[in-house]
Design a protein around this motif. Structure first.
Motif, short mmCIF file in Angstrom:
data_model
loop_
_atom_site.label_atom_id
_atom_site.label_comp_id
_atom_site.label_asym_id
_atom_site.label_seq_id
_atom_site.Cartn_x
_atom_site.Cartn_y
_atom_site.Cartn_z
N VAL A 1 -8.85 30.35 13.03
CA VAL A 1 -8.14 29.19 12.49
C VAL A 1 -8.39 27.93 13.26
CG1 VAL A 1 -5.62 28.46 12.36
CG2 VAL A 1 -6.26 30.99 11.91
N ALA A 2 -8.65 27.81 14.38
CA ALA A 2 -8.80 26.52 15.10
C ALA A 2 -10.16 25.90 14.49
CB ALA A 2 -9.04 26.72 16.73
N ASN A 3 -11.16 26.76 14.27
CA ASN A 3 -12.45 26.28 13.77
C ASN A 3 -12.11 25.89 12.50
OD1 ASN A 3 -13.80 26.73 16.22
ND2 ASN A 3 -14.41 28.77 15.61
N ALA A 4 -11.56 26.43 11.68
CA ALA A 4 -11.13 26.25 10.01
C ALA A 4 -10.58 25.01 10.19
CB ALA A 4 -10.36 27.23 9.52
N TRP A 5 -9.40 24.53 10.96
CA TRP A 5 -8.63 23.49 11.14
C TRP A 5 -9.50 22.15 11.33
CZ3 TRP A 5 -5.11 25.86 8.68
CH2 TRP A 5 -4.01 25.14 8.28
N ILE A 6 -10.48 22.55 12.11
CA ILE A 6 -11.34 21.31 12.50
C ILE A 6 -11.88 20.69 11.23
CG2 ILE A 6 -13.53 20.54 13.79
CD1 ILE A 6 -12.70 22.46 16.03
N TYR A 7 -12.43 21.61 10.36
CA TYR A 7 -13.16 21.39 9.19
C TYR A 7 -12.26 20.85 8.10
CZ TYR A 7 -17.19 23.74 10.85
OH TYR A 7 -18.55 24.12 11.55
N ILE B 1 0.94 -1.35 0.08
CA ILE B 1 -0.10 -0.09 -0.01
C ILE B 1 1.03 1.20 0.07
CG2 ILE B 1 -2.07 -0.97 0.80
CD1 ILE B 1 -1.22 -0.12 3.90
N ASP B 2 2.13 1.23 -0.60
CA ASP B 2 2.95 2.25 -0.46
C ASP B 2 2.33 3.53 -1.04
OD1 ASP B 2 4.57 0.71 0.72
OD2 ASP B 2 6.30 0.72 -0.81
N VAL B 3 1.82 3.24 -2.34
CA VAL B 3 1.11 4.83 -3.00
C VAL B 3 0.00 5.06 -2.29
CG1 VAL B 3 -0.02 5.42 -4.88
CG2 VAL B 3 1.53 4.01 -5.39
N TYR B 4 -0.93 4.28 -1.27
CA TYR B 4 -1.89 4.68 -0.53
C TYR B 4 -1.23 5.69 0.58
CZ TYR B 4 -5.50 4.74 3.03
OH TYR B 4 -6.46 5.13 3.73
N ILE B 5 -0.17 4.99 1.14
CA ILE B 5 0.47 5.91 2.30
C ILE B 5 0.89 6.97 1.86
CG2 ILE B 5 2.28 5.53 4.20
CD1 ILE B 5 1.68 2.71 4.08
N GLY B 6 1.59 7.03 0.74
CA GLY B 6 2.11 8.17 0.08
C GLY B 6 1.09 9.51 -0.04
N LYS B 7 -0.05 9.14 -0.35
CA LYS B 7 -1.14 9.75 -0.54
C LYS B 7 -1.47 10.70 0.89
CE LYS B 7 -3.05 8.33 -4.87
NZ LYS B 7 -4.05 7.62 -5.29
N VAL B 8 -1.56 9.59 2.08
CA VAL B 8 -2.05 10.12 3.16
C VAL B 8 -0.82 10.80 3.88
CG1 VAL B 8 -2.39 9.18 5.39
CG2 VAL B 8 -3.55 8.03 3.66
N ALA B 9 0.30 10.44 3.75
CA ALA B 9 1.32 11.15 4.11
C ALA B 9 1.77 12.74 3.56
CB ALA B 9 2.94 10.52 3.89
N MET B 10 1.47 12.77 2.31
CA MET B 10 1.36 14.07 1.67
C MET B 10 0.60 15.04 2.06
SD MET B 10 2.60 16.00 -0.77
CE MET B 10 3.58 14.89 -1.90
N VAL B 11 -0.78 14.54 2.48
CA VAL B 11 -1.88 15.40 3.01
C VAL B 11 -1.39 15.77 4.52
CG1 VAL B 11 -4.17 15.57 3.91
CG2 VAL B 11 -3.72 14.62 1.89
N GLN B 12 -0.86 14.89 5.15
CA GLN B 12 -0.51 15.06 6.48
C GLN B 12 0.70 16.03 6.88
OE1 GLN B 12 -0.56 12.15 9.52
NE2 GLN B 12 -2.52 10.92 8.56
N SER B 13 1.64 16.06 5.84
CA SER B 13 2.84 16.63 5.88
C SER B 13 2.60 18.07 5.79
CB SER B 13 3.80 16.35 4.70
OG SER B 13 3.18 16.93 3.32
N TRP B 14 1.15 18.44 5.28
CA TRP B 14 0.91 20.09 5.13
C TRP B 14 -0.01 20.26 6.24
CZ3 TRP B 14 3.79 22.92 2.12
CH2 TRP B 14 4.76 22.39 1.14
N LEU B 15 -0.91 19.53 6.31
CA LEU B 15 -2.21 19.74 7.21
C LEU B 15 -1.99 19.75 8.67
CD1 LEU B 15 -5.29 20.47 7.46
CD2 LEU B 15 -5.69 17.89 7.34
N THR B 16 -1.06 18.70 9.13
CA THR B 16 -0.71 18.53 10.37
C THR B 16 0.64 18.95 11.04
OG1 THR B 16 0.47 16.36 10.31
CG2 THR B 16 -2.22 16.53 10.26
N LEU B 17 1.51 19.35 9.98
CA LEU B 17 2.82 19.92 10.32
C LEU B 17 3.33 21.16 9.95
CD1 LEU B 17 4.50 16.41 9.94
CD2 LEU B 17 4.32 17.48 12.15
N THR B 18 3.39 21.34 8.57
CA THR B 18 4.03 22.26 7.83
C THR B 18 3.15 23.77 8.17
OG1 THR B 18 4.92 21.29 6.23
CG2 THR B 18 4.69 23.42 5.76
N PHE B 19 1.85 23.58 7.64
CA PHE B 19 0.94 24.93 7.78
C PHE B 19 0.82 25.24 9.43
CE2 PHE B 19 -0.76 24.03 3.52
CZ PHE B 19 0.01 24.93 2.96
#
Length: 204
Positions: free
Chosen positions: A171-177, A138-156
């Motif tokens: 911002v807090a409310n927006a991040w919940i959505y 499932i490497d490609v699948y994990i790659g897609k999940v990791a890509m989203v999380q790299s920006w949403l949970t860490l970088t931004f």
């Protein structure tokens, strides 16, 4: 380390996602993992040593080790072309701890954004367990999940925190959505993966 550590973690996860998607060389990515992993192991030891030793201070700083040792383990596994089963089972252990951190964030700190973020990380670590511990392809699948999380949970979040915007209600409310939308996306690509796997098995 705080926000700077989150930002660098975002970079490492971004590179790892590109590697899983077949866009970056594994050994090249390994170098960055080793560098960031070393920082996120050495620095927390120092911060804990000079801290007030309050249990919640140590609890917070200790969470950095989960990332640091993951990046070190990933880096060494890629660099030395090691069997990934040990990393897979370690990832399962970290996934369990991440769920606990999510529960504490929600129950003790009433921080929904942090709780959702820890749940996302728990899911990603669990996927690494499935991939390396259980040999799921499932490497490609994990790659897609990791890509989203790299920006949403860490970088931004790191960038928003450094600019003083992270703690605002808007911002807090927006991040919940945004987090809920990410979970919906993960569910969508999971269904697509299952359909593709079923079709492949049918014609195999």
């Amino acid at each position: 380390m705080g926000d700077a550590g989150l930002l660098l973690s975002g970079a490492a996860l971004f590179l790892n996602s590109l590697m899983l998607l077949g866009k970056a060389n594994a050994k090249s990515v390994a170098v960055f993992n080793l560098f960031i992993g070393a920082l996120q192991v050495i620095v927390p030891f120092y911060l804990i040593a000079v801290s007030d030793q309050n249990n919640w201070t140590v609890y917070s700083l200790a969470s950095i080790f989960l990332f640091g040792f993951t990046y070190l383990y990933v880096g060494l596994t890629l660099w030395k072309d090691l069997d990934g089963s040990g990393l897979g089972w370690y990832s399962l252990w970290v996934a369990v701890l991440a769920v606990i951190y999510a529960a504490v964030a929600y129950v003790h700190f009433q921080d929904i954004v942090s709780a959702l973020t820890w749940l996302m990380w728990a899911y990603l670590w669990f996927l690494f367990f499935l991939s390396m511990g259980m040999n799921k392809k499932i490497d490609v699948y994990i790659g897609k999940v990791a890509m989203v999380q790299s920006w949403l949970t860490l970088t931004f979040p790191a960038l928003l925190s450094m600019t003083g915007l992270w703690q605002t209600d808007q911002v807090a409310n927006a991040w919940i959505y945004f987090s809920i939308a990410a979970f919906v996306y993960f569910a969508y690509i999971t269904l697509k993966l299952k359909k593709t796997s079923a079709r492949t098995e049918k014609f195999a």
